[in-house]
Design a protein around this motif. Structure first.
Motif, PDB file in Angstrom:
ATOM      1  N   GLU A 178       6.845  11.512  -3.415  1.00 51.06           N
ATOM      2  CA  GLU A 178       5.810  11.291  -2.391  1.00 51.06           C
ATOM      3  C   GLU A 178       5.141   9.926  -2.570  1.00 51.06           C
ATOM      4  N   ASP A 179       4.607   9.423  -1.479  1.00 51.62           N
ATOM      5  CA  ASP A 179       3.798   8.212  -1.523  1.00 51.62           C
ATOM      6  C   ASP A 179       2.433   8.570  -2.099  1.00 51.62           C
ATOM      7  N   ILE A 180       2.117   8.020  -3.258  1.00 52.50           N
ATOM      8  CA  ILE A 180       0.881   8.367  -3.951  1.00 52.50           C
ATOM      9  C   ILE A 180      -0.346   7.940  -3.149  1.00 52.50           C
ATOM     10  N   VAL A 181      -0.265   6.785  -2.505  1.00 51.48           N
ATOM     11  CA  VAL A 181      -1.403   6.316  -1.703  1.00 51.48           C
ATOM     12  C   VAL A 181      -1.669   7.279  -0.552  1.00 51.48           C
ATOM     13  N   GLY A 182      -0.620   7.633   0.172  1.00 51.15           N
ATOM     14  CA  GLY A 182      -0.783   8.560   1.289  1.00 51.15           C
ATOM     15  C   GLY A 182      -1.300   9.910   0.839  1.00 51.15           C
ATOM     16  N   ALA A 183      -0.817  10.388  -0.320  1.00 49.79           N
ATOM     17  CA  ALA A 183      -1.261  11.686  -0.828  1.00 49.79           C
ATOM     18  C   ALA A 183      -2.742  11.668  -1.174  1.00 49.79           C
ATOM     19  N   ASN A 209       0.814  -1.222   0.000  1.00 45.20           N
ATOM     20  CA  ASN A 209       0.000   0.000   0.000  1.00 45.20           C
ATOM     21  C   ASN A 209       0.843   1.265   0.000  1.00 45.20           C
ATOM     22  N   ASN A 210       2.054   1.170  -0.563  1.00 40.79           N
ATOM     23  CA  ASN A 210       2.952   2.319  -0.589  1.00 40.79           C
ATOM     24  C   ASN A 210       3.658   2.378  -1.935  1.00 40.79           C
TER      25      ASN A 210
END
Length: 476
Positions: free
Chosen positions: A186-191, A167-168
């Motif tokens: 950047e981490d696209i999932v977190g963003a 998930n990262n």
């Protein structure tokens, strides 16, 4: 070096290409470059296997062999509402599916597609993920999850990213017309989750993956014999299941949720002296956005197939008088990108007496009233370019199966997607013929190439379902 010698020999053969005789002689003179021999295909297999194994060890290799952290796959027993995002081109797709009640079944599925606004291609604007969230919200309103349930989304993201967990995904670079430095590093999932949180919406995004991995998973949901996912379209790539203990690039302490993990080969970057390369290929490579990289992709994929044929036709016009005086060649014939792969397929599959598809393609290139000889030559070149592509694709597929130690008596399925494979029946037939040459008829019959429709978006949803189910399962 051997590579330079082979390249020189290939160029000398092309330079002596005589088109004063009819099409059958054309095949006889050119077939050793494009009608790739079985022995040469076996050499390609050998070299690809060596690079696969080197990449897994972390040694120098043309293949990245990227761990995807997809160490669980759907079993077909997943049930409930799931969603998926497919971001990787000029359109955005969002899916809702309701899985179950039977194994490998789905009660309901809805896929929506939106053109991505021009302002979103400038990633510095900060508008791209806001647009993605808008579209997901629209789907959630239309198909809300069960009361009180958190929406579970899979994210198919077909850009370069580094992965350290399922998930990262940390964005490395933008391609496909997107530009700017927005989200790079950047981490696209977190963003994306931050965008949803700012709207007061909580979502679960348990998996990010690319389109090749998603294609494998899309078919695996209902077909457990699926071991590989292959894209043959504008570009090409392959993913397959590997034993985790063979992936030496993982951290030594990594503990998988199973014994296997899907590996993203990035096989489009494969290059070896065994590849049948001619001068047209060198020009295509030099004029590309990534010279020196993606050699197999430039021999195989739809993005380059038409350009190879155009350059061959132009060269024959300049040096063999195919279109009359070289000084009077039409501008379109000399313009890069003026012939697409769809025209190559149309020419190859055209059975009309007057070779109308070849005439239409030549007219597009500015050739007025193409003669029958010119049409025959154009059609022959189209067939040869497609044949080389199909043969190399089949050889690469066989290489992965050999690496896996496939028992040729057992059935195995490769999930296939991409416009070249799915829309070009003659290409599929050429691949099948090559597989029979390399594997033998009986073994080739045990290998099924099956189209995975909407694979990128469906695979993302199925993986999200499997990952969420595993994460929330009670532990002993």
């Amino acid at each position: 070096s051997l590579l330079m010698l082979r390249s020189w020999v290939a160029r000398m053969r092309l330079a002596s290409f005589d088109l004063s005789s009819p099409s059958p002689s054309l095949h006889a003179q050119y077939q050793d470059l494009f009608d790739v021999s079985t022995q040469r295909l076996r050499d390609v297999q050998r070299d690809l296997i060596l690079q696969v194994e080197a990449g897994l060890r972390g040694d120098k290799s043309g293949l990245l062999m990227l761990p995807t952290f997809v160490d669980i796959l759907p079993t077909g027993d997943e049930q409930g509402d799931y969603y998926a995002i497919d971001l990787g081109g000029t359109n955005l797709r969002v899916l809702h599916t309701r899985l179950g009640p039977g194994k490998g079944e789905g009660e309901e599925q809805d896929i929506r597609e939106w053109p991505i606004p021009k302002e979103c291609f400038n990633t510095d604007s900060g508008k791209l993920l806001e647009f993605v969230a808008d579209c997901v919200e629209e789907m959630l309103v239309e198909h809300p999850p069960a009361s009180g349930a958190l929406p579970v989304l899979g994210f198919c993201f077909s850009f370069g990213f580094n992965q350290t967990a399922l998930n990262n995904g940390v964005l490395v670079r933008w391609t496909k017309g997107f530009y700017g430095k927005g989200l790079i590093g950047e981490d696209i999932v977190g963003a994306l989750q931050c965008v949803f949180r700012a709207r007061g919406r909580a979502v679960e995004i348990p998996a990010i993956l690319n389109d090749t991995v998603a294609t494998l998973i899309a078919l695996r949901y209902a077909e457990p014999a699926t071991q590989l996912g292959i894209i043959l379209g504008t570009g090409t790539n392959a993913a397959y299941q590997e034993r985790i203990d063979r992936i030496k690039t993982l951290d030594p302490g990594f503990k998988g949720r199973s014994e296997h993990m899907v590996v993203n080969t990035e096989w489009g970057d494969f290059f070896a002296a065994s590849l049948p390369v001619c001068e047209e290929d060198d020009w295509v490579d030099a004029a590309s956005v990534n010279p020196g990289r993606g050699r197999l992709e430039k021999l195989v994929s739809g993005l380059y197939m038409g350009e190879i044929v155009r350059r061959a036709l132009a060269r024959l016009g300049q040096h063999a008088g195919l279109f009359g005086r070289a000084a009077a060649l039409p501008a379109a014939l000399l313009t890069p990108g003026s012939l697409g792969s769809a025209a190559v397929a149309a020419m190859d599959e055209d059975k009309s007496a007057d070779l109308a598809a070849a005439g239409a393609a030549l007219a597009t290139l500015g050739v007025a009233r193409p003669t029958r000889r010119q049409r025959r030559v154009a059609r022959a070149l189209a067939r040869l370019a497609a044949l080389r592509s199909a043969r190399l694709s089949a050889a690469a597929l066989c290489a992965l199966l050999r690496h896996l130690g496939w028992d040729e008596r057992s059935r195995v399925v490769a999930a296939m997607d991409g416009s070249v494979f799915c829309r070009y029946a003659g290409y599929r037939a050429m691949m099948r013929d090559t597989l029979e040459r390399l594997l033998g008829r009986e073994a080739a019959a045990a290998l099924e190439l099956r189209e995975a429709r909407d694979g990128s978006v469906r695979g993302a949803a199925y993986l999200a379902a499997a990952a969420s189910r595993y994460d929330h399962a009670p532990r002993a």
